[in-house]
Design a protein around this motif. Structure first.
Motif, PDB file in Angstrom:
ATOM      1  N   GLY A  22      82.209  43.938  -4.152  1.00 19.78           N
ATOM      2  CA  GLY A  22      82.579  44.986  -3.186  1.00 19.78           C
ATOM      3  C   GLY A  22      82.560  46.606  -4.341  1.00 19.78           C
ATOM      4  O   GLY A  22      81.962  46.619  -5.209  1.00 19.78           O
ATOM      5  N   ASN A  86      86.724  45.511   0.064  1.00 18.25           N
ATOM      6  CA  ASN A  86      86.016  44.337   0.025  1.00 18.25           C
ATOM      7  C   ASN A  86      85.863  43.711  -1.525  1.00 18.25           C
ATOM      8  O   ASN A  86      84.927  43.158  -1.674  1.00 18.25           O
ATOM      9  N   THR A 240      91.662  45.411   2.422  1.00 24.89           N
ATOM     10  CA  THR A 240      90.324  44.543   3.089  1.00 24.89           C
ATOM     11  C   THR A 240      90.050  43.356   2.209  1.00 24.89           C
ATOM     12  O   THR A 240      90.652  43.090   1.075  1.00 24.89           O
ATOM     13  N   PRO A 243      84.913  39.483   0.574  1.00 21.85           N
ATOM     14  CA  PRO A 243      83.927  38.793   1.617  1.00 21.85           C
ATOM     15  C   PRO A 243      83.755  36.938   1.158  1.00 21.85           C
ATOM     16  O   PRO A 243      83.921  36.806   0.179  1.00 21.85           O
ATOM     17  N   GLU A 244      83.524  36.318   2.318  1.00 26.02           N
ATOM     18  CA  GLU A 244      83.420  34.879   2.298  1.00 26.02           C
ATOM     19  C   GLU A 244      81.855  34.874   1.337  1.00 26.02           C
ATOM     20  O   GLU A 244      80.973  35.730   1.469  1.00 26.02           O
ATOM     21  N   THR A 247      78.635  35.357   3.324  1.00 28.48           N
ATOM     22  CA  THR A 247      78.200  36.777   3.698  1.00 28.48           C
ATOM     23  C   THR A 247      77.629  37.413   2.642  1.00 28.48           C
ATOM     24  O   THR A 247      76.728  38.319   2.905  1.00 28.48           O
TER      25      THR A 247
END
Length: 271
Positions: A22, A86, A240, A243-244, A247
């Protein structure tokens, strides 16, 4: 051709790294707050956006009407927070006059050993600080090392003698350890003294995984000292999630597929 291929592979590697981590905040955990945009000696109290700031330095600074901490060593001057959007970490910095080894204070004919409080985090805004970061090695607190992260901590007030009551707790007594934060606690070279006492920086990087973060939300942060003579808070800092994997994997697979397609096309055209 080999050079071109190497450049493409390097670009893919950079893309993979960016997608996995991220937007990474540029904070070095070294006790120097220049990368936050903070330098009280130059009257720069507030961190550069999007970092959040709380500044309550007693008798100095922009918000000097805060409650007197009694002695300067119990003063918490400011707190700052930011994150990797993220990405994997939350970053926090605190300016205080409490030394990392604590401070002996004469009280009622005896000596009371004051210490810094542990950092408290409330990740669901219910008024319960369900995570904490250990910031002292004092034996009256939970066993472990500075930087240990605990879930569902039992919070206690360590110092009750000659103490104010700005908060009902100061330190972690026990809890479930979930990970490690990187912590630097050292003298603040950019602003070495305030009201006759030395100043210190506590700067840390906390893994979101250690805080159980799986979705976006808001966190309340609280820092104090063992006598709770001074308390500083930042409320509703928005964080935030990381991310999985899915994704990240889908666009990554598409990128790899395009690379294979154009590489095969180049080879056919070269035949």
């Amino acid at each position: 051709m080999k050079t071109g291929k190497a450049i493409v592979l390097l670009g893919m590697g950079m893309l993979i790294f960016t997608m996995m981590t991220g937007a990474v905040a540029a904070y070095t955990i070294d006790g120097d707050l220049d990368d936050w945009g903070v330098n009280p000696a130059n009257n720069s109290w507030y961190a550069t956006s999007p970092a959040r700031s709380a500044v309550e330095n007693w008798r100095a600074g922009p918000n000097s009407d805060s409650i007197s901490p009694g002695i300067e060593e119990c003063d918490i001057e400011a707190m700052y927070v930011d994150e990797d959007e993220n990405g994997p970490y939350i970053y926090i910095a605190i300016i205080t006059s409490m030394p990392p080894e604590g401070f002996d204070y004469s009280c009622g004919g005896s000596t009371v050993h004051l210490i810094t409080g542990d950092l408290a985090l409330d990740l669901d805004n219910d008024g319960i600080y369900e995570y904490g970061v250990k910031l002292t090695e004092d034996s009256r607190t939970v066993s472990g090392k500075i930087g240990d992260v605990f879930r569902d901590p039992t919070w206690v007030k360590i110092t009750t003698e000659c103490a104010q009551s700005q908060l009902s707790f100061s330190n972690i007594k026990n809890g479930t350890r979930t990970g490690d934060a990187t912590v630097v606690y050292q003298g603040y070279t950019d602003w070495p003294q305030d009201n006759g006492a030395a100043n210190y920086v506590i700067e840390m990087r906390i893994p979101k995984s250690a805080l159980g973060i799986s979705a976006q939300g808001d966190v309340d942060l609280c820092a104090t000292v063992s006598c709770t003579n001074d308390v500083i808070m930042i409320r509703d800092f928005h964080y935030t999630p990381i991310p999985e994997f899915a994704t990240v994997a889908l666009p990554l697979a598409a990128t790899i597929g395009l690379f294979i397609f154009f590489e095969r096309k180049r080879r056919r055209e070269g035949e």
